[in-house]
Design a protein around this motif. Structure first.
Motif, PDB file in Angstrom:
ATOM      1  N   ASP A   1     -10.682  -5.599   7.894  1.00 30.70           N
ATOM      2  CA  ASP A   1     -12.255  -5.674   8.179  1.00 30.70           C
ATOM      3  C   ASP A   1     -13.067  -4.607   7.656  1.00 30.70           C
ATOM      4  OD1 ASP A   1     -11.817  -8.252   9.271  1.00 30.70           O
ATOM      5  OD2 ASP A   1     -11.160  -7.304  11.082  1.00 30.70           O
ATOM      6  N   GLY A   2     -12.654  -4.034   6.485  1.00 29.72           N
ATOM      7  CA  GLY A   2     -13.456  -3.308   5.839  1.00 29.72           C
ATOM      8  C   GLY A   2     -12.942  -1.621   6.356  1.00 29.72           C
ATOM      9  N   GLU A   3     -12.029  -1.563   7.367  1.00 29.13           N
ATOM     10  CA  GLU A   3     -11.851  -0.401   7.679  1.00 29.13           C
ATOM     11  C   GLU A   3     -10.214   0.259   7.113  1.00 29.13           C
ATOM     12  OE1 GLU A   3     -12.311   1.651  11.045  1.00 29.13           O
ATOM     13  OE2 GLU A   3     -14.425   0.481  11.283  1.00 29.13           O
ATOM     14  N   GLU A   4     -10.328   1.703   6.674  1.00 28.97           N
ATOM     15  CA  GLU A   4      -8.970   1.883   5.984  1.00 28.97           C
ATOM     16  C   GLU A   4      -7.886   2.075   7.042  1.00 28.97           C
ATOM     17  OE1 GLU A   4      -9.104   4.967   2.987  1.00 28.97           O
ATOM     18  OE2 GLU A   4      -7.687   5.810   4.147  1.00 28.97           O
ATOM     19  N   VAL A   5      -6.774   1.315   6.829  1.00 31.90           N
ATOM     20  CA  VAL A   5      -5.468   1.283   7.836  1.00 31.90           C
ATOM     21  C   VAL A   5      -4.477   2.048   7.148  1.00 31.90           C
ATOM     22  CG1 VAL A   5      -6.584  -0.441   9.289  1.00 31.90           C
ATOM     23  CG2 VAL A   5      -5.027  -0.885   7.048  1.00 31.90           C
TER      24      VAL A   5
ATOM     25  N   ASN B   1      -3.224   4.593   3.271  1.00 31.90           N
ATOM     26  CA  ASN B   1      -3.610   5.265   2.145  1.00 31.90           C
ATOM     27  C   ASN B   1      -2.514   5.910   1.674  1.00 31.90           C
ATOM     28  OD1 ASN B   1      -4.634   6.786   0.069  1.00 31.90           O
ATOM     29  ND2 ASN B   1      -6.750   6.986   0.901  1.00 31.90           N
TER      30      ASN B   1
ATOM     31  N   SER C   1       1.378   0.206  14.172  1.00 28.44           N
ATOM     32  CA  SER C   1       0.117  -0.277  13.896  1.00 28.44           C
ATOM     33  C   SER C   1      -0.048  -0.893  12.685  1.00 28.44           C
ATOM     34  CB  SER C   1      -0.955   1.193  14.106  1.00 28.44           C
ATOM     35  OG  SER C   1      -0.798   1.724  15.217  1.00 28.44           O
TER      36      SER C   1
ATOM     37  N   GLU D   1      -5.425  -4.843  20.416  1.00 30.10           N
ATOM     38  CA  GLU D   1      -6.042  -4.544  19.178  1.00 30.10           C
ATOM     39  C   GLU D   1      -7.339  -5.650  19.085  1.00 30.10           C
ATOM     40  OE1 GLU D   1      -4.928  -2.290  15.235  1.00 30.10           O
ATOM     41  OE2 GLU D   1      -4.343  -1.862  17.227  1.00 30.10           O
TER      42      GLU D   1
ATOM     43  N   HIS E   1      -1.607  -4.524  11.447  1.00 28.36           N
ATOM     44  CA  HIS E   1      -2.800  -4.716  10.438  1.00 28.36           C
ATOM     45  C   HIS E   1      -2.517  -5.302   9.285  1.00 28.36           C
ATOM     46  CE1 HIS E   1      -4.083  -0.426  12.015  1.00 28.36           C
ATOM     47  NE2 HIS E   1      -4.863  -1.389  12.821  1.00 28.36           N
TER      48      HIS E   1
ATOM     49  N   SER F   1     -11.215  -4.166  19.426  1.00 31.35           N
ATOM     50  CA  SER F   1     -12.002  -4.343  18.165  1.00 31.35           C
ATOM     51  C   SER F   1     -13.391  -5.144  18.656  1.00 31.35           C
ATOM     52  CB  SER F   1     -11.483  -4.976  17.180  1.00 31.35           C
ATOM     53  OG  SER F   1     -11.389  -6.501  17.412  1.00 31.35           O
TER      54      SER F   1
ATOM     55  N   LEU G   1      -7.234  -2.103   3.547  1.00 31.44           N
ATOM     56  CA  LEU G   1      -8.242  -2.196   4.510  1.00 31.44           C
ATOM     57  C   LEU G   1      -8.157  -3.460   5.558  1.00 31.44           C
ATOM     58  CD1 LEU G   1     -11.214  -1.713   1.965  1.00 31.44           C
ATOM     59  CD2 LEU G   1     -10.303   0.042   3.389  1.00 31.44           C
TER      60      LEU G   1
END
Lengths: 486, 284
Positions: free
Chosen positions: A259-263, A265, A300, A139, A304, A143, A257
């Motif tokens: 690094d600012g990405e939603e992982v 919710n 995953s 990963e 994260h 990235s 999140l």
């Protein structure tokens, strides 16, 4: 050699097979897919030492311990965790993975105090943890965009558990490679306020531990359990109370999140919401869903949640780098070495036989052997320097065995009657079959051992011997017979 | 071939096996002495002992390089043609290695670096030893299956063993370190060595005819076999040394030494035993 001889040759199945394989190999190397832009290299894959790049070999700082106890596991394990100050995972009935490296002598008293006795000890991690490490590293590498990376978990021969992971990054220098492997992302948990708005709750440093995915007994959904430290748990409770997640979980999802990405919710579980009314809760579980898909998502999410940190500590035990320019030079040298070896062999063989009708087929068959070998290697094995040494060594054994066939079937340069010829030819093939089997056996351990960087060498040698003995060397016998019986 | 004056039929089996056996004995003593003095039969390279190797092309002199790396555990600097240098360092701590790799990149941006930790080196040692043992046992089994007769099989296995032992002693004397590459070469030697032994044994035992003729014919074929292989290896060695391709040069030099020793072991030791075996009627 006249037309009849040629026709007879091509229709002989052994000779035809060689021709077909050479053609197929050339197609595989240059045409499927077309690779003219690569020049002579075609579709061949090269190792780091020829391509340029860096490798790191990391050792897991973790131990697998088998033990016996009369006490229930759910009492023993928390005690061990507390004493050892690390996560202790049960990987089967009575084996645990201790995610910190202690020697057996250090562990004995701790286990004894918990009412357990150690029966086996090995450095390493469980297969599951090794997979998590691999995925985490993949990963991280992915990235950073498209990069040619190979990540392999290695188990030393004689051990039952993976002990190392090897990371190979093409076109990257060592400092960058170390940085990529050591890099951690910024993980954040936020809570939804109104609409798409959300506010910060805690950062990744508030997460004190993350466990592998587990299944909820109630509905069979997969989730990742994790714990917050005291400050984090308090902040989490305050946020849930302030923004109304406790009263109306569905309207105030938790958002994670990296690094600012939603992982992630999801809504707060109602029973957890109730608990939060009265006190902070440290142990949480992020639920991802049921079935295969839920498990994959959970895996995953586990990565994260760790924000790129590996589940166990690792130590660099070996590393290396080859700049592209040096790799290029090694490549040129390798090609030169191969060509020169072929010429040298040609000269010696000519000196011995003084007969172009023997020497030319000999060299042609040798070349065919190498082309077929490369044609197969293109799909299964990247060529590194050691593999090229193997290739040249194969050229040596190949010629050896062609000499055996030649001397066996010819008597004073003449071909005997077909019957006698076939008998001697069979005998020669018998000799080379035995010789090839020993070479095969001698190289097999190296080819199977996970740890050796000489796998390429061994695999190429074995392939060469197999192709030689099954395909090209028998064909040579037929060619010599057809040519010289005229 | 006129350049070979050795007449395989001139000597008695006893005379033939003396030289190889004496050399094997000396090799045993060399390896034992080396083990006694340094702890290992052959000097260990960085793959096994741990350490760092730097491959670089630079006009800098050895003294300049020594001065530049004065702060690090420098072991040796090998020079080759066209300014190639192969610089070896002993094992060091992580921080020091990081500093070293930066120092290398600063001054020699096109240098190749390889580093192995000390404990990892030990693991590799064990793995290499396992490979060597498995290979040798596997080879012996194949040979016994192929000949199904004790004396010829033992002769082949003994001469393969002697090839490895004498080559290892030669490496020890010449100061050639044992690395992953040279271990692979020793394994390959098992395969190569058996090639000519099997040729010899099959020719002598499975063909009809006079012993002297069969021995002579086997020798002619075997000698040309080994010399062609040697010529390929010498070509590989020359290019590898010129181009500073360390691992190929190491594999080639061990194979070259090994094959020369194999010529002796096959045509004196193994041939001697086979001759004795046939003369005393063991072939019936």
């Amino acid at each position: 050699m006249n037309r009849d001889t040629l026709k007879k040759l091509v229709t002989d199945w052994q000779v035809a097979l060689v021709l077909v394989l050479v053609a197929a190999s050339l197609i595989g190397i240059y045409l499927a897919p077309p690779a003219f832009q690569n020049g002579i290299e075609g579709n061949l894959q090269f190792g780091l030492d020829l391509e340029g790049g860096s490798w790191l070999q990391l050792e897991f700082q973790s131990a697998i311990v088998g033990f016996t106890t009369d006490r229930p596991m759910n009492e023993v394990i928390p005690e061990l965790e507390q004493q050892l100050d690390t996560q202790v995972l049960l990987i089967d009935e009575n084996t645990v993975e201790i995610q910190k490296l202690y020697t057996r002598a250090e562990l004995e008293p701790v286990f004894a105090a918990a009412g357990a006795q150690i029966v086996s000890y090995q450095q390493g991690v469980s297969q599951e943890t090794a997979d998590t490490v691999k995925r985490t590293l993949e990963e991280k590498v992915n990235s950073l965009g498209t990069m040619d990376a190979k990540i392999n978990v290695l188990t030393p021969t004689g051990s039952d558990y993976p002990q190392y992971v090897r990371v190979e990054l093409a076109g990257v220098d060592m400092a960058t490679a170390q940085e990529i492997v050591g890099k951690q992302g910024v993980f954040e948990i936020r809570i939804q306020t109104t609409g798409n708005e959300s506010v910060h709750v805690v950062y990744g440093d508030a997460i004190s531990s993350v466990s592998p995915p587990s299944r909820e007994s109630m509905n069979g959904a997969w989730g990742v359990p994790f714990t917050l430290n005291d400050a984090g748990a308090e902040a989490f409770r305050q946020a849930a109370l302030t923004y109304g997640a406790v009263d109306n979980p569905e309207a105030h999802h938790l958002v994670m999140l990296l690094d600012g990405e939603e992982v992630f919710n999801g809504a707060l579980n109602p029973s957890l919401a109730n608990q939060l009314r009265s006190q902070p809760v440290r142990s949480l579980q992020a639920t991802t869903g049921t079935g295969e898909e839920g498990l994959e998502d959970a895996k995953s999410l586990e990565i994260h949640l760790r924000a790129g940190a590996l589940p166990v500590g690792v130590q660099i035990v070996g590393s290396g780098s080859v700049p592209a320019a040096l790799g290029e030079q090694f490549k040129t040298m390798s090609i030169l070495a191969g060509l020169l070896a072929l010429v040298a062999v040609g000269v010696v063989v000519y000196y011995r036989y003084r007969e172009p009708f023997i020497v030319v087929p000999m060299l042609a068959i040798n070349l065919a052997e190498i082309i077929i070998l490369l044609g197969i290697a293109r799909y299964i094995q990247q060529l590194d320097l050691a593999a090229i040494a193997g290739l040249i060594a194969v050229l040596g054994t190949g010629i050896d065995q062609l000499v055996i066939i030649t001397d066996e079937v010819l008597h004073e340069g003449r071909v005997p009657s077909p019957n006698l010829y076939m008998k001697r030819y069979g005998r020669a093939l018998g000799i080379i079959a035995v010789a090839a089997s020993t070479m095969f056996i001698a190289m097999l351990p190296l080819a199977l051992m996970d740890l050796s960087t000489l796998r390429g060498f061994a695999i190429i040698t074995i392939l060469g011997v197999v192709i030689g003995v099954l395909v090209t060397r028998p064909a040579y016998g037929k060619i010599i017979m057809a040519i010289l019986s005229k | 071939m006129e350049i070979v004056r050795y007449d395989i039929n001139r000597y008695s089996p006893g005379q033939m096996v003396v030289l190889p056996l004496v050399l094997l004995l000396i090799a045993g003593m060399v390896l034992a002495a080396s083990t006694f003095m340094t702890g290992t039969p052959v000097e260990l390279g960085i793959d096994f002992a741990g350490g760092t190797a730097v491959t670089v092309f630079t006009p800098d002199s050895v003294a300049e390089i020594e001065a530049y790396f004065a702060d690090y555990p420098l072991l040796s600097i090998d020079e080759s043609v066209n300014n190639g240098k192969y610089i070896k360092f002993g094992p060091m701590e992580d921080d020091q290695f990081r500093a070293l790799s930066e120092a290398v990149v600063d001054r020699y941006p096109n240098a190749g670096i390889d580093q192995i930790g000390e404990t990892f080196g030990k693991t590799l040692q064990q793995q290499a030893l396992l490979a060597l043992i498995f290979s040798f046992i596997g080879m012996s089994i194949v040979v016994f299956i192929a000949f199904r007769s004790a004396v010829p099989s033992i002769a082949v296995v003994l001469s393969a063993f002697s090839d490895i032992a004498i080559t290892a002693a030669a490496m020890s004397i010449l100061g050639m370190p044992l690395s992953l590459g040279t271990t692979a070469a020793l394994l390959m030697l098992i395969g190569y060595s058996v090639d000519s032994d099997i040729l010899l044994t099959s020719r002598v035992l499975k063909r009809k005819g006079k012993l002297a003729e069969k021995l002579g014919g086997a020798f002619r074929t075997g000698f040309i076999m080994t010399t062609t292989t040697l010529s390929a290896l010498v070509a590989m060695w020359v290019v590898a040394v010129a181009g500073q391709v360390q691992i190929i040069a190491a594999i080639a030099s061990v194979l070259i030494i090994g094959l020369v020793i194999d010529l002796m072991n096959t045509w004196l030791l193994n041939a001697g035993i086979i001759k004795w075996y046939v003369q005393k009627g063991g072939n019936r």
